[in-house]
Design a protein around this motif. Structure first.
Motif, PDB file in Angstrom:
ATOM      1  N   PHE A 107       0.851  -1.194   0.000  1.00  0.00           N
ATOM      2  CA  PHE A 107       0.000   0.000   0.000  1.00  0.00           C
ATOM      3  C   PHE A 107       0.886   1.243   0.000  1.00  0.00           C
ATOM      4  CE2 PHE A 107      -3.565  -2.574   0.430  1.00  0.00           C
ATOM      5  CZ  PHE A 107      -4.727  -1.827   0.527  1.00  0.00           C
ATOM      6  N   ASN A 116      -3.378   5.395  -2.385  1.00  0.00           N
ATOM      7  CA  ASN A 116      -4.486   6.286  -2.052  1.00  0.00           C
ATOM      8  C   ASN A 116      -3.960   7.614  -1.545  1.00  0.00           C
ATOM      9  OD1 ASN A 116      -3.552   5.247   0.364  1.00  0.00           O
ATOM     10  ND2 ASN A 116      -5.558   5.039   1.290  1.00  0.00           N
ATOM     11  N   ASN A 155     -12.647   5.325   0.862  1.00  0.00           N
ATOM     12  CA  ASN A 155     -11.306   5.382   0.312  1.00  0.00           C
ATOM     13  C   ASN A 155     -11.406   5.470  -1.206  1.00  0.00           C
ATOM     14  OD1 ASN A 155      -8.537   5.384   0.346  1.00  0.00           O
ATOM     15  ND2 ASN A 155      -8.307   3.382   1.309  1.00  0.00           N
ATOM     16  N   VAL A 205      -8.926   4.494  -4.297  1.00  0.00           N
ATOM     17  CA  VAL A 205      -7.646   3.820  -4.510  1.00  0.00           C
ATOM     18  C   VAL A 205      -7.345   3.665  -5.991  1.00  0.00           C
ATOM     19  CG1 VAL A 205      -7.913   2.555  -2.342  1.00  0.00           C
ATOM     20  CG2 VAL A 205      -8.567   1.459  -4.488  1.00  0.00           C
TER      21      VAL A 205
END
Length: 395
Positions: free
Chosen positions: A323, A349, A361, A363
């Protein structure tokens, strides 16, 4: 055009159902409403009927409707059932399989997917009974959105606010999209390692270095993978979140402890490294540092790079996902990170807003094939989509 049955529960957030109907109608969906007794204290059948341009159903004991088994027709004619807002009481009755009014009878009689948007006081949302009821519903296949965090009508602050109508509308459209045809438990027999939350790097016995990660996205991903049949090991930093159903949880505090727990959990078929590990640590003081002792100088030491170490190690998972939390040039920085770390996918993100600690979120999935941009979605929907993508990649 999809047919949506909207069940409006009790609570002050019921007024947002009107905006939700307007959004759905604007997007071309047909909306039919069931209004609970509690919901009728906050919005009227006339308002919902005018916005939906359809009859509003309120009673299980309507002679005309029930002569034709109206609750069965309502439950079967829709493509998706949506409960918004869902109070703690309604969640409890759903989890218990009760059918004492029209809303719960429709929900029990349906064979269609169900999406729930909770709204309640923060202490009610965090109560063990509600946590248990939500876990039961999710294990039964109900999609339960995470509530938003913020100020409430009661004056308290925390998670429990109804997600904004736009977020609910996006979740509805995501739930309506046809998914790739996979086995019911496509990840059965697979071991997936997930990390989540922050790390706390102590400065002295009472202070630490940390970040704003809530762990909610990582926990949602762990739960979504378990629902697809995976054996999931969740290495969690210090967060106050319930363990997802079917997940084995290992709690840690520091980046060093997380690195050790990750190594212990191997081998794994997939690793999804969501945790926001602190980049730096210090050699902590044995006693509390006093203000009067002058300005303390902290010597920052690098924490272990868990993701890069896993990518270069001999027990590298078949699919390794990192991530990237960025505040600017999100895709550009994440692209460089994917190459630098040597991972298969990066989920990027923008955390410059309310993502950390929030319920939604936006992304971007970066792979060797390019970039896939996803719309703003509730974090549990992001998790479900990502779990589906992982299952497709492995099968």
């Amino acid at each position: 055009m999809s047919r949506i049955l909207l069940i409006v529960g009790g609570g002050i957030a019921a007024y947002k159902a009107c905006e939700l109907i307007r959004l759905l109608r604007r997007r071309g969906h047909a909306v039919r409403c069931v209004l609970t007794e509690g919901g009728s204290h906050f919005v009227t059948p006339m308002s919902l009927a005018a916005l939906s341009e359809d009859k509003v159903y309120t009673s299980l004991w309507d002679l005309k409707d029930e002569a034709e088994m109206g609750h069965i027709q309502l439950s079967r004619e829709a493509d998706l059932l949506v409960v918004a807002p869902a109070s703690a009481d309604l969640l409890a009755r759903m989890a218990g399989g009760q059918a004492g009014d029209l809303a719960t009878t429709v929900l029990l009689a349906t064979d269609k997917p169900v999406l729930v948007a909770p709204a309640m006081n923060v202490r009610m949302w965090q109560h063990a009974a509600t946590v248990r009821n939500v876990a039961t519903l999710r294990s039964d296949g109900v999609k339960v959105m995470e509530p938003d965090e913020g100020a409430m009508a009661c004056g308290e602050f925390g998670p429990g606010r109804l997600p904004e109508p736009l977020a609910i509308a996006d979740a509805i459209e995501a739930a309506l999209k046809p998914q790739a045809q996979l086995p019911t438990r496509p990840l059965a027999g697979r071991h997936v390692l997930v990390t989540a939350g922050p790390t706390h790097e102590p400065i002295d016995p009472v202070r630490y270095i940390a970040n704003r990660s809530s762990g909610r996205q990582g926990f949602a991903i762990a739960g979504a993978l378990a629902r697809l049949g995976a054996r999931v090991t969740l290495v969690a930093g210090p967060v106050d979140l319930p363990t997802p159903v079917g997940v084995t949880r290992v709690d840690v505090e520091t980046g060093g402890q997380m690195a050790e727990a990750v190594d212990t959990a191997l081998p794994a078929d997939v690793a999804v490294m969501v945790a926001a590990v602190a980049d730096w640590r210090v050699d902590p003081a044995a006693q509390k540092i006093k203000k009067g002792a002058g300005e303390p100088a902290l010597r920052l030491l690098p924490n272990p790079d868990i993701l890069a170490g896993l990518a270069a190690g001999p027990r590298r998972p078949r699919l390794l996902i990192g991530f990237a939390a960025e505040t600017e040039r999100v895709v550009e920085h994440a692209t460089a990170k994917r190459v630098r770390k040597g991972v298969d996918w990066i989920v990027a993100n923008d955390v410059s807003g309310d993502v950390m600690g929030g319920g939604a979120n936006t992304v971007h999935i970066l792979t060797a094939d390019g970039v896939e941009d996803w719309p703003r979605l509730p974090k549990d929907e992001v998790a479900a989509r990502l779990a589906q993508r992982i299952a497709e990649a492995l099968t």
